[in-house]
Motif scaffolding. Structure first.
Motif, PDB file in Angstrom:
ATOM      1  N   GLU A 306       0.830  -1.179   0.000  1.00 27.95           N
ATOM      2  CA  GLU A 306       0.000   0.000   0.000  1.00 27.95           C
ATOM      3  C   GLU A 306       0.884   1.256   0.000  1.00 27.95           C
ATOM      4  N   PHE A 310       5.829   7.600   4.273  1.00 32.44           N
ATOM      5  CA  PHE A 310       7.222   7.350   4.639  1.00 32.44           C
ATOM      6  C   PHE A 310       7.926   6.481   3.594  1.00 32.44           C
ATOM      7  N   ASN A 313       6.116  -0.212   4.357  1.00 33.29           N
ATOM      8  CA  ASN A 313       5.075  -0.892   5.116  1.00 33.29           C
ATOM      9  C   ASN A 313       5.747  -1.733   6.184  1.00 33.29           C
ATOM     10  N   THR A 314       5.207  -1.687   7.393  1.00 34.35           N
ATOM     11  CA  THR A 314       5.770  -2.511   8.452  1.00 34.35           C
ATOM     12  C   THR A 314       5.032  -3.844   8.483  1.00 34.35           C
ATOM     13  N   VAL A 315       5.756  -4.936   8.332  1.00 27.01           N
ATOM     14  CA  VAL A 315       5.119  -6.243   8.177  1.00 27.01           C
ATOM     15  C   VAL A 315       5.807  -7.277   9.063  1.00 27.01           C
TER      16      VAL A 315
ATOM     17  N   GLN B  57      -0.484 -11.819   6.660  1.00 35.70           N
ATOM     18  CA  GLN B  57       0.000 -11.005   5.557  1.00 35.70           C
ATOM     19  C   GLN B  57       0.268 -11.822   4.303  1.00 35.70           C
ATOM     20  N   ASP B 329      -3.609  -5.768   5.597  1.00 32.15           N
ATOM     21  CA  ASP B 329      -2.500  -6.614   5.186  1.00 32.15           C
ATOM     22  C   ASP B 329      -1.188  -6.191   5.803  1.00 32.15           C
ATOM     23  N   ILE B 330      -1.126  -4.940   6.194  1.00 24.59           N
ATOM     24  CA  ILE B 330       0.166  -4.456   6.665  1.00 24.59           C
ATOM     25  C   ILE B 330       0.056  -4.008   8.103  1.00 24.59           C
ATOM     26  N   SER B 331       1.176  -3.847   8.712  1.00 27.19           N
ATOM     27  CA  SER B 331       1.342  -3.353  10.069  1.00 27.19           C
ATOM     28  C   SER B 331       0.631  -4.239  11.088  1.00 27.19           C
ATOM     29  N   GLU B 332       0.790  -3.875  12.306  1.00 26.25           N
ATOM     30  CA  GLU B 332       0.390  -4.735  13.410  1.00 26.25           C
ATOM     31  C   GLU B 332      -0.343  -3.869  14.425  1.00 26.25           C
ATOM     32  N   LEU B 544       3.490   9.756   9.615  1.00 26.28           N
ATOM     33  CA  LEU B 544       4.425  10.875   9.660  1.00 26.28           C
ATOM     34  C   LEU B 544       4.440  11.595  10.989  1.00 26.28           C
TER      35      LEU B 544
END
Lengths: 389, 704
Positions: A306, A310, A313-315, B57, B329-332, B544
């Motif tokens: 996505e 920045f 993506n943090t995964v 993910q 799908d991304i990040s936690e 940001l």
């Protein structure tokens, strides 16, 4: 009785406070003009020097070939400040006649008169930009952090003053330097723009544009040139950018020549670290500067995440299965490298194609993926060393 | 009263348990409840577990999941399911079960429906111990994380009890004390994390637990320990059934009450500690699930424990499913945040129930707020004169000390219009405004604390506890994170609105034909927890503006200007006199509702005006300096300590304002000067100074 007197005292105190507020604000207004530039020391223009450095960068790439963890570059930067343009170029050429220049920045445009002599930089990237232009800043935020994370030449001079953290730099230290230009970053310093402007004309840039038509690499070049304009070194600035692009072309050629191409030229780029006992991976997206640089040397980003301002993506580790038939580059600190620690024995990691095919390339912890032209060249050198070395 | 009739008709011994009136009143009769618990629970857990395994993910289809479970061949998807997703599921089940059973033990043994690992401060104590160990003794943590978490949790629980006045305290007192301990632990944890922040780990989960796992290591570590704890708990179950009949009955039946209590509490702390050591402090699981299971009509402890373990596991897995769906799908997203968002409303509901069933537990018949050893106090005038002098001195020091030092002569010259241009710029433009903003914000917070403590009649009330501070934080973050297009000038406005909105919600939710102070405090705790969870989730998504958000949350007087002073000053000028006037009536309110009414006091009006004033003061302070903690708690207490317990509220307001101002000015100066040119956010300084001092105050004032 006592209560009443106390109340009166309190109200009086408040009135005094209020009175002070108005008085001193007037003072602030009077003080706003920066002191005129007095120093006119004659140091030579550094166009030649900066192109020299670009070549020095090339040389460094050979060293980086042998270095797995970037320690070679760290050594370089420690050993070379003497011969690189450092203290010599601290005072740019004499101003007198350069007139007024207009610099566009994130919060508008700024008229700069003369050549700023004493510059305070609140974000590492812009310190690097100044160094690339052959200008030593007078003060930089978190000097120790800069020296740990950003290893380009020329290095910061020893007499650069540390002015505190990047997020909350000490306004007092900045004021004490009596600068004539301050350079910061919008997402950190917008709330204190007024206070900074009261000390000196202030430029704030936004390296993470929310406008999706502008990539971070475009933004980096624009900002670099804006800074070059601000310090009246546009020719040198253009030279640095030309050198950078030439460097990209060189690298592209080398990679093509190395003929690595059984697997195609696709890659993904990650930054990994541990947070709260849990390894985190940042996968860089197309708009990020680092990915733009990779693409400039003929590689193609396979991570299809996505869009993110920045640029990453943090995964978790699962996500790597999406990109595992390509080259995998990553940046991790030696003492916090999940790929050699927490995940080293995990079957999911071991089963990834790029692990099996030995196509995992650590770039070293001191590769700054968010820097300026010099950092960009360093990234390129490391990639070339990994693929074609 | 049909429920009461029904339960009295049941005639089982457990129905007369004095400790659990809530469950008793609400439990449906018949066998449907147990059926739901023991047939529906496992089914629900299975379904949620399966959904959980399909989320992640990587692209893994449902049939891939099925094959990975029943027919693993070492395919890529098999590895993902078996080595990434199943460990996460397993740790959720183990930790959820442990927290749930710990909650049952605490609630039964303390006979307190509000007890749980999180409300007793155990989770945050355990977590603090782990963070301390990570920072200072990393080797120790590797040795045995559970031992460290256990000692931290035990210390926190003992502290909470000591503050609340021993094992026989009332539920509400204990809950407030537990929250105070949690607040202190969380503040210290946050301070440590900010000060020792690893450069790369800029974004941490701010102390809400998460189920993210690296493999089977965590589960392998946790399950034998949890199993051991559960076995002990089940072994105690019979004894707890007997204990529920009352201590005397239990004694006469030959139970060793004290031993059972001790073993039970230690087991509970142990289970909570194991959970914290693998997943971090996940709140509310151990609080709400035991209640839900009891509501289903289960009465024997063995059944309650088993049912709770199943449902707590299902709840935590469900929360993680929600968090993964939110995250996309991304990040936690930390599951602990989701449990708090789901659990806090339940806590509000519980607070309303508890209050009606046990409202008589805390008749505020004495005007004493705190019990201080009677000592000679200086006359009011002397104290105030001293405090004013001290305030002037700290302001002078704050102006003189900083990154650059100016001698007294330069300082005085600059303040009187002379000095160099540098000293003018630094002292007049930079230091003076922020020191004065700090003074006014500190005073506003402390006066707010005085008013709220007076209304709630509890020394632990304060803007931090009744939801004002975290409401402001939540709204500020909503603007910062969700509407990045808006100008930054909106943030303080949003904070102000958030503070008022949070308190309005607290007030409305506490209203049941009137307000009782205990209910107000409990609902405030719940809303604070809800807002804090929201803040955690938003920080994860802050993008940001994350650095700005984190600094804002910890509270800072950094770079405050004359503009900020102009924002806060009119409010203070208007509201301080109001506070001073209304404080007089708080003296009557302190006598208790009925006596106050008897004296002809319009209780509701006094309450509303005092609270509105207090909330507005806290809101304006928070909107200018961020969520600075402890000033609103410590200011009034210091005033009481110095002025004496029986001091009139009017005098307390004045004293608290001065001490609050002094505290924040000192925090500002220390934050600027200690590590110059590095700034330490003043919110961290107040936490580091304030948390131990606050604990000491509570300890000193503990009830018998």
């Amino acid at each position: 009785m006592l209560n009443r007197t106390m109340a009166i005292v309190l109200v009086l105190l408040l009135l005094v406070v209020a009175a002070c507020g108005d008085d001193d604000d007037d003072n602030g207004g009077d003080d706003q003009q920066p002191t005129a530039t007095e120093q006119t020391s004659g140091s030579e223009p550094s166009a030649t020097e900066s192109s020299d450095e670009a070549t020095a960068g090339d040389d460094a790439s050979d060293d980086a070939t042998e270095a797995d963890d970037g320690s070679a570059t760290a050594d370089d930067s420690a050993s070379t400040p003497a011969d690189a343009a450092t203290s010599e170029s601290t005072e740019p050429e004499s101003s007198g006649d350069s007139g007024t220049r207009t610099v566009e920045h994130a919060l508008g445009s700024l008229e700069i008169e003369g050549v700023p002599q004493t510059i305070v930089v609140l974000e590492w990237t812009y310190a690097e930009d100044l160094l690339a232009l052959g200008v030593q800043p007078a003060g930089v935020a978190d000097v120790e952090g800069y020296n740990t994370w950003v290893n380009v030449e020329p290095a910061l001079a020893d007499d650069v003053v540390d002015i505190g953290t990047r997020q909350e730099p000490s306004l007092e230290s900045i004021a004490a330097l009596e600068p004539d230009l301050i350079i910061g970053v919008q997402f950190r310093h917008e709330p204190i723009y007024d206070q900074l402007s009261a000390i000196a004309p202030t430029l704030l840039f936004n390296p993470y544009p929310e406008d999706r038509s502008i990539t971070q690499l475009d933004e980096m070049e624009q900002t670099f040139m804006a800074i070059a304009t601000a310090v009246d070194r546009e020719d040198e600035g253009q030279q640095v950018l030309d050198d950078m692009h030439a460097h990209f072309e060189d690298a592209k050629e080398q990679i093509r020549a190395a003929n690595i191409d059984d697997d195609g030229d696709e890659f993904s780029l990650a930054q990994a670290f541990t947070s709260e006992d849990t390894p985190q991976i940042r996968m860089f997206t197309d708009n990020s500067m680092a990915v733009q640089i990779f693409e400039a040397i003929g590689l193609e980003n396979e991570w299809d995440g996505e869009w993110d301002a920045f640029g990453f993506n943090t995964v978790g580790i699962e996500a790597l299965t999406e990109v595992d038939d390509d080259f995998f580059f990553y940046v991790a600190q030696d003492d916090d490298n999940p790929f050699e620690g927490a995940w080293a024995d995990n079957p999911v990691w071991l089963d990834l194609d790029f692990v099996q095919d030995d196509e995992v390339f650590p770039l070293g912890g001191d590769t700054w993926l968010f820097g300026g032209p010099l950092s960009a060249e360093l990234i390129v050198d490391k990639v070339v060393a990994a693929l074609a070395g | 009263m049909t429920v009461a009739q029904r339960q009295s008709g049941r005639g089982r011994p457990t129905a007369t348990r004095p400790d659990l009136p809530l469950a008793r009143r609400l439990s449906p009769s018949g066998t449907i409840g147990p059926l739901v618990v023991f047939a529906g629970g496992p089914l629900l857990l299975l379904i949620l577990a399966f959904i959980h395994l399909t989320l992640g993910q990587a692209d893994v289809s449902v049939s891939d999941v099925v094959r990975a479970i029943f027919d693993p061949q070492g395919r890529g998807t098999d590895n993902i399911v078996r080595y990434v997703r199943m460990p996460r599921l397993a740790i959720g089940v183990v930790a959820g079960g442990a927290l749930g059973i710990a909650g049952v033990l605490f609630q039964s043994i303390t006979r307190n429906p509000l007890a749980s690992p999180s409300t007793l401060g155990i989770s945050s104590g355990a977590y603090l111990a782990m963070v301390v160990s990570t920072v200072f003794f990393p080797g120790l943590l590797g040795l045995s994380p559970v031992a460290i978490a256990f000692s931290g949790g035990t210390a926190a629980a003992i502290l909470a009890y000591a503050i609340a006045g021993g094992v026989r305290t009332t539920p509400v007192k204990l809950a407030l004390a537990g929250v105070a301990v949690s607040l202190v632990c969380a503040a210290l944890t946050g301070a440590l994390q900010l000060l020792y922040e690893n450069e790369t780990a800029g974004l941490f989960f701010w102390g809400s637990g998460s189920l993210a796992e690296n493999g089977w290591g965590g589960t392998q570590y946790a399950w034998p320990r949890v199993l051991a704890g559960v076995v002990v708990a089940l072994f105690l179950a019979r004894a707890l059934d007997v204990l529920a009949l009352g201590d005397d009955v239990a004694h006469s039946l030959g139970q060793r009450v004290r031993l059972i209590r001790t073993v039970g509490l230690l087991t509970g702390v142990f289970l909570a500690a194991v959970a914290v050591s693998v997943v971090g402090p996940i709140g509310f699981v151990g609080l709400i699930i035991p209640h839900l299971v009891r509501l289903m009509g289960l009465s024997s402890h063995r059944a309650i424990m088993l049912g709770t373990a199943i449902w707590a596991a299902a709840f935590l897995i469900g929360a993680d499913v929600v968090s993964r769906v939110i995250a996309g799908d991304i990040s936690e997203v930390p599951a602990g945040g989701v449990t708090a968002l789901l659990g806090a409303p339940f806590f509000v509901w519980l607070a309303r129930r508890v209050d009606t069933t046990r409202a008589s537990g805390q008749p505020p018949t004495r005007r004493r707020m705190l019990r201080l050893t009677p000592s000679r106090h200086l006359p009011f005038g002397v104290v105030i004169a001293g405090a004013v002098l001290l305030l002037c001195l700290t302001i002078a020091a704050g102006v003189a000390i900083g990154d650059l030092r100016f001698g007294p002569t330069t300082t005085v010259e600059t303040l009187t219009g002379g000095g160099t241009s540098l000293s003018q710029r630094i002292i007049l433009d930079l230091r003076l405004p922020r020191v004065l903003v700090a003074a006014l914000a500190g005073a506003a917070l402390a006066v707010s604390g005085t008013l709220l403590q007076g209304v709630v009649r509890n020394p632990l009330a304060g803007p931090e506890i009744v939801g004002v501070t975290s409401g402001a934080g939540l709204f500020a973050l909503i603007v910062l994170v969700l509407f990045p297009g808006l100008p930054l000038g909106i943030v303080p406005v949003a904070a102000f609105v958030g503070a008022c909105a949070a308190f309005a919600i607290v007030y409305a939710a506490s209203w049941r034909g009137g307000i009782t102070s205990t209910r107000l405090a409990l609902v405030g705790i719940a809303i604070s927890a809800f807002c804090a969870a929201g803040i955690n989730l938003l920080v994860v998504e802050a993008g940001l503006r994350v650095a700005q958000a984190l600094v804002w949350i910890s509270g800072s007087t950094y770079a405050r200007s004359w503009d900020d002073l102009r924002t806060i000053l009119p409010w203070v000028i208007v509201l301080f006199p109001v506070a001073w006037v209304v404080a007089r009536y708080l003296d009557f309110l302190a006598l208790g509702d009925d006596p106050a009414r008897g004296l002809g006091l319009a209780i509701e009006r006094v309450r509303v005006i005092s609270m509105a004033t207090g909330v507005a003061l806290a809101a304006i302070a928070v909107s200018v300096v961020g969520t600075i903690g402890f000033v609103g708690l410590i200011g009034p207490h210091t005033a009481r300590l110095v002025l004496g317990e029986q001091q009139r509220h009017r005098n307390l307001v004045v004293g608290a304002a001065l001490f609050g101002a002094i505290l924040l000015v000192i925090a500002d100066t220390v934050g600027r000067a200690a590590l110059a040119p590095k700034e330490i956010p003043s919110g961290l300084v107040t936490a580091v100074i304030g948390a131990p001092y606050f604990l000491w105050l509570l300890w000193r004032n503990r009830s018998v």
